[in-house]
Design an enzyme around this catalytic site. Structure first.
Site, mmCIF file in Angstrom:
data_model
loop_
_atom_site.group_PDB
_atom_site.id
_atom_site.type_symbol
_atom_site.label_atom_id
_atom_site.label_comp_id
_atom_site.label_asym_id
_atom_site.label_seq_id
_atom_site.Cartn_x
_atom_site.Cartn_y
_atom_site.Cartn_z
ATOM 1 N N LYS A 179 -10.955 -9.333 1.286
ATOM 2 C CA LYS A 179 -10.722 -10.765 1.485
ATOM 3 C C LYS A 179 -10.546 -11.059 2.972
ATOM 4 O O LYS A 179 -9.520 -10.773 3.558
ATOM 5 C CB LYS A 179 -9.475 -11.244 0.739
ATOM 6 C CG LYS A 179 -9.401 -12.771 0.774
ATOM 7 C CD LYS A 179 -8.007 -13.338 0.699
ATOM 8 C CE LYS A 179 -7.266 -13.378 1.980
ATOM 9 N NZ LYS A 179 -7.753 -14.314 3.014
ATOM 10 N N GLY A 232 -2.316 -7.792 9.192
ATOM 11 C CA GLY A 232 -1.895 -9.168 9.444
ATOM 12 C C GLY A 232 -0.478 -9.174 9.967
ATOM 13 O O GLY A 232 -0.004 -8.188 10.537
ATOM 14 N N SER A 233 0.214 -10.278 9.738
ATOM 15 C CA SER A 233 1.548 -10.433 10.314
ATOM 16 C C SER A 233 2.586 -9.618 9.544
ATOM 17 O O SER A 233 2.401 -9.298 8.367
ATOM 18 C CB SER A 233 1.936 -11.911 10.297
ATOM 19 O OG SER A 233 1.920 -12.366 8.967
ATOM 20 N N THR A 234 3.673 -9.333 10.205
ATOM 21 C CA THR A 234 4.754 -8.579 9.573
ATOM 22 C C THR A 234 5.342 -9.368 8.400
ATOM 23 O O THR A 234 5.652 -8.796 7.356
ATOM 24 C CB THR A 234 5.810 -8.221 10.634
ATOM 25 O OG1 THR A 234 5.186 -7.292 11.543
ATOM 26 C CG2 THR A 234 7.040 -7.567 10.040
ATOM 27 N N GLY A 237 3.003 -9.034 5.558
ATOM 28 C CA GLY A 237 3.039 -7.628 5.139
ATOM 29 C C GLY A 237 4.212 -7.352 4.215
ATOM 30 O O GLY A 237 4.099 -6.653 3.208
ATOM 31 N N GLU A 254 -0.954 -2.717 8.456
ATOM 32 C CA GLU A 254 -1.113 -2.754 9.915
ATOM 33 C C GLU A 254 -0.619 -4.122 10.357
ATOM 34 O O GLU A 254 -1.265 -5.129 10.106
ATOM 35 C CB GLU A 254 -2.591 -2.604 10.301
ATOM 36 C CG GLU A 254 -3.222 -1.296 9.892
ATOM 37 C CD GLU A 254 -2.771 -0.130 10.759
ATOM 38 O OE1 GLU A 254 -2.128 -0.359 11.802
ATOM 39 O OE2 GLU A 254 -3.070 1.005 10.382
ATOM 40 N N CYS A 288 -2.881 -7.544 18.029
ATOM 41 C CA CYS A 288 -1.623 -6.974 17.559
ATOM 42 C C CYS A 288 -1.045 -5.987 18.563
ATOM 43 O O CYS A 288 0.158 -5.882 18.724
ATOM 44 C CB CYS A 288 -1.853 -6.279 16.238
ATOM 45 S SG CYS A 288 -3.252 -5.156 16.287
ATOM 46 N N GLU A 388 6.192 -12.235 18.297
ATOM 47 C CA GLU A 388 4.769 -12.205 18.579
ATOM 48 C C GLU A 388 4.278 -13.624 18.834
ATOM 49 O O GLU A 388 4.472 -14.513 18.005
ATOM 50 C CB GLU A 388 4.074 -11.621 17.337
ATOM 51 C CG GLU A 388 2.843 -10.884 17.669
ATOM 52 C CD GLU A 388 2.179 -10.280 16.450
ATOM 53 O OE1 GLU A 388 2.404 -10.753 15.312
ATOM 54 O OE2 GLU A 388 1.413 -9.332 16.643
HETATM 55 P P1 NAP Z 1 -1.529 -13.341 8.410
HETATM 56 O O1 NAP Z 1 -1.154 -14.755 8.374
HETATM 57 O O2 NAP Z 1 -0.516 -12.327 8.071
HETATM 58 O O3 NAP Z 1 -2.799 -13.192 7.436
HETATM 59 C C1 NAP Z 1 -3.557 -12.022 7.326
HETATM 60 C C2 NAP Z 1 -4.386 -12.110 6.066
HETATM 61 O O4 NAP Z 1 -3.533 -12.145 4.930
HETATM 62 C C3 NAP Z 1 -5.255 -13.357 5.953
HETATM 63 O O5 NAP Z 1 -6.455 -13.045 5.303
HETATM 64 C C4 NAP Z 1 -4.382 -14.251 5.103
HETATM 65 O O6 NAP Z 1 -5.082 -15.310 4.493
HETATM 66 C C5 NAP Z 1 -3.823 -13.274 4.126
HETATM 67 N N1 NAP Z 1 -2.593 -13.681 3.445
HETATM 68 C C6 NAP Z 1 -1.647 -14.569 3.858
HETATM 69 N N2 NAP Z 1 -0.662 -14.672 2.939
HETATM 70 C C7 NAP Z 1 -0.980 -13.826 1.935
HETATM 71 C C8 NAP Z 1 -0.339 -13.482 0.704
HETATM 72 N N3 NAP Z 1 0.825 -14.039 0.338
HETATM 73 N N4 NAP Z 1 -0.932 -12.589 -0.107
HETATM 74 C C9 NAP Z 1 -2.098 -11.998 0.258
HETATM 75 N N5 NAP Z 1 -2.753 -12.299 1.402
HETATM 76 C C10 NAP Z 1 -2.197 -13.193 2.248
HETATM 77 O O7 NAP Z 1 -2.104 -12.918 9.835
HETATM 78 P P2 NAP Z 1 -3.141 -13.699 10.738
HETATM 79 O O8 NAP Z 1 -2.463 -14.879 11.298
HETATM 80 O O9 NAP Z 1 -4.424 -13.873 10.008
HETATM 81 O O10 NAP Z 1 -3.396 -12.592 11.876
HETATM 82 C C11 NAP Z 1 -2.541 -12.359 12.931
HETATM 83 C C12 NAP Z 1 -1.570 -11.243 12.637
HETATM 84 O O11 NAP Z 1 -2.263 -10.047 12.335
HETATM 85 C C13 NAP Z 1 -0.694 -10.896 13.812
HETATM 86 O O12 NAP Z 1 0.638 -10.751 13.387
HETATM 87 C C14 NAP Z 1 -1.238 -9.564 14.304
HETATM 88 O O13 NAP Z 1 -0.323 -8.783 14.989
HETATM 89 C C15 NAP Z 1 -1.699 -8.950 13.046
HETATM 90 N N6 NAP Z 1 -2.718 -7.931 13.311
HETATM 91 C C16 NAP Z 1 -2.382 -6.603 13.195
HETATM 92 C C17 NAP Z 1 -3.320 -5.609 13.465
HETATM 93 C C18 NAP Z 1 -2.987 -4.145 13.369
HETATM 94 O O14 NAP Z 1 -3.890 -3.324 13.336
HETATM 95 N N7 NAP Z 1 -1.724 -3.754 13.313
HETATM 96 C C19 NAP Z 1 -4.618 -5.973 13.822
HETATM 97 C C20 NAP Z 1 -4.924 -7.325 13.931
HETATM 98 C C21 NAP Z 1 -3.961 -8.287 13.654
HETATM 99 P P3 NAP Z 1 -4.839 -16.822 5.095
HETATM 100 O O15 NAP Z 1 -5.397 -16.790 6.471
HETATM 101 O O16 NAP Z 1 -5.529 -17.732 4.173
HETATM 102 O O17 NAP Z 1 -3.339 -17.025 5.108
#
Ligand code: NAP
Ligand code: MG
Length: 499
Positions: A179, A232-234, A237, A254, A288, A388
């Site tokens: 997804k 994604g975000s902590t 996660g 991650e 990230c 962040e």
């Molecule tokens: P996010 O809001 O946590 O979303 C990540 C993904 O999860 C999106 O596809 C999102 O869909 C989905 N999602 C949100 N709520 C969910 C739920 N309750 N159940 C299942 N899936 C859900 O993160 P983002 O804003 O897209 O990305 C930025 C974050 O990613 C930052 O915190 C960054 O540090 C982290 N990141 C980490 C790494 C690593 O390797 N450690 C790499 C890249 C990014 P929607 O967009 O529709 O909410």
């Protein structure tokens, strides 16, 4: 206007009730395509397809070399499309053309190829040390795919993230439902079209763009899913781990970071000054593992600050589609609002704005831009040093001793990555050893390797991606015991229940 469909069971299909959403170009806010929107029903179909492909299809029982061959065909097709993929990543996700063409698309293809090849070389059985009690036996460990994997990915590196989920899962014989983020679904769907062209068996890869709260939750709570990989975000996660606990589905996470860039007093500033900006400004800070806290020895602080500001002010912010652009747009106007909010928080907390801090002028109308921003005089306890921001904002933090630098570097809930800058490698290594994070670069930043593990300590995540460590995460471990006692009499343990 382009139209994109969901990829389920080897075919591109519409959502059941025809639901769609629009995806925009962050450079000017224009709509560049409509995308079929997956809801619960579509996710259900995708998981059924992945389940069938795993339980009844050829993929898990093909040899690792046969699987590698299909995936390497995909790598060739991706190579052939790399210019288009770069253009799409620039349009959909706001990667500058230089970033996409020089870095993210070639790196993503290389990672795909590397994992496809490496999984073909893995030992899928391993011997077990001999033990004597209760009796000798022939034992070995067999490594097998989990089954149906779920991948949920963010918007910042859509193609690389799709590769990091699909390549290790598929190469080790699993099937996957992926997804992508609704902001940036296009290159993951291109990966699906390459899968179709390369003859990947139907249902092995399914791509279902949709929102996290609907499609994402439907996917991670489906009891037919055997493993979840989330980036994604902590905060999200944490939610996913909670949801996964209902079925005790294993999760790889991650998550976020607040990486330190530690300048030691013998750093070569001609490298470390651009290096500190490379660490924080790549993709406008939407990374990230970005180096968002620059720790500077007090005696060098004024010089370092002045040189960082001068270099930062020469960077050109503009459209991702312009080859001259150094820093492109943020993904969405909400991200610009978040960065603005953090700048205000920094000012309220008493940090000193050295440069930037606002929306730039002279950028394309309708785009989502923010100036490269540096705060000086930051205390590590301030919100801008702890949370962040995910934008082009650097916090300069002064330190008196290397001991203090190490303490500050580790004083965060995160532990994803950081860098140490010094001419003295043994000294840099002794600092690196004490940094609590999954990656430490010495005299560089961001260079994740196909062969090395990537992942977080502390609240930056669970598990590792990339390298052998990343492949291992997608393999179950089965202990097989072959009895070596030729007579029943030797099986004294049967007497325990009188047999
Ligand atoms: P996010 O809001 O946590 O979303 C990540 C993904 O999860 C999106 O596809 C999102 O869909 C989905 N999602 C949100 N709520 C969910 C739920 N309750 N159940 C299942 N899936 C859900 O993160 P983002 O804003 O897209 O990305 C930025 C974050 O990613 C930052 O915190 C960054 O540090 C982290 N990141 C980490 C790494 C690593 O390797 N450690 C790499 C890249 C990014 P929607 O967009 O529709 O909410
Ligand atoms: Mg988009």
């Amino acid at each position: 206007m382009r139209e994109y469909k969901l990829f389920i069971d080897g075919e591109f299909v519409d959502a059941a009730a025809g639901q769609t959403f629009e995806t925009r170009s962050p450079s000017d806010g224009s709509v560049i395509g409509t995308v079929a929107r997956a809801g619960r029903e579509e996710v259900d179909r995708a998981v059924s397809a992945a389940r069938r492909a795993f339980d009844e299809g050829p993929w898990p029982s093909m040899t690792p070399q046969e699987r590698s061959a299909v995936l390497l065909r995909m790598a060739e097709l991706l190579q052939g499309r790399r210019t288009d993929l770069s253009q799409l990543e620039a349009e959909d996700a706001g990667h500058t053309l230089r970033l996409a063409n020089l870095f993210t698309i070639p790196l993503g293809i290389y990672h795909w190829q590397y994992m496809a090849e490496d999984a073909g070389r893995l030992d899928y059985t391993a011997p077990v040390p001999r033990t004597d009690f209760p009796a000798p036996a022939w034992q070995f460990v067999q490594r097998e795919p989990f089954g149906v994997c779920a991948g949920v990915i963010p918007w910042n590196f859509p193609f690389i993230m799709a590769v990091w989920k699909a390549a290790p899962a598929l190469a080790t014989g699993n099937t996957l439902v992926l997804k992508p983020s609704p902001y940036t679904p296009i290159t993951a769907l291109e990966l699906a079209s390459v899968a179709q062209e390369a003859g990947l068996p139907s249902g092995v890869l399914n791509v279902v763009p949709g929102t996290g709260t609907v499609a994402g939750e439907a996917l991670v709570t489906d009891p037919r899913v055997d493993r979840i990989a989330f980036t994604g975000s902590t905060a999200v996660g944490r939610r996913i781990m909670q949801l996964a606990s209902a079925n005790l589905t294993p999760v790889g996470l991650e998550l976020g970071g607040k990486g330190p860039t530690i300048l030691l007093d013998d750093a070569d500033l001609d490298i470390a000054i651009p290096g500190a900006l490379w660490a924080v400004y790549l993709h406008g800070g939407q990374m990230c593992e970005a180096g968002t806290r620059c720790l500077v020895p007090a005696g060098m602080y004024d010089e370092v600050a002045a040189r960082l500001v001068e270099l930062s002010e020469g960077l050109k912010v503009g459209s991702a589609l312009d080859f001259e652009t150094d820093i492109g747009p943020l993904v969405d106007h909400r991200q610009v609002d978040t960065v603005k909010r953090y700048v205000q928080i920094g000012l309220d907390e008493g940090a000193k704005l050295l440069t930037g801090g606002d929306v730039p002028t002279g950028v394309p109308e309708g785009g989502y831009y923010f100036q490269p921003t540096i705060f000086g005089g930051v205390e590590n306890s301030m919100k801008i040093a702890q949370e962040e921001i995910f934008g082009p904002v650097l916090s300069l933090i002064r330190y008196e001793s290397v001991e203090e630098a190490i303490r500050l570097a580790n004083d965060t809930i995160y532990g994803l990555a950081g860098s140490v800058w010094s001419r003295d490698i043994p000294r840099a290594l002794s600092v690196a050893k004490r940094i609590k994070s999954g990656t430490v670069w010495i005299n560089d930043h961001h260079l994740l390797s196909a062969a090395a593990p990537h992942g977080g300590y502390k609240q930056s995540g669970l598990g590792r991606e990339l390298g052998r460590w990343g492949l291992d995460e997608y393999l179950q471990i089965k202990h097989v015991h072959v009895d070596q006692t030729p007579t029943k009499a030797q099986k004294f343990w049967y007497q325990v229940i009188g047999l």
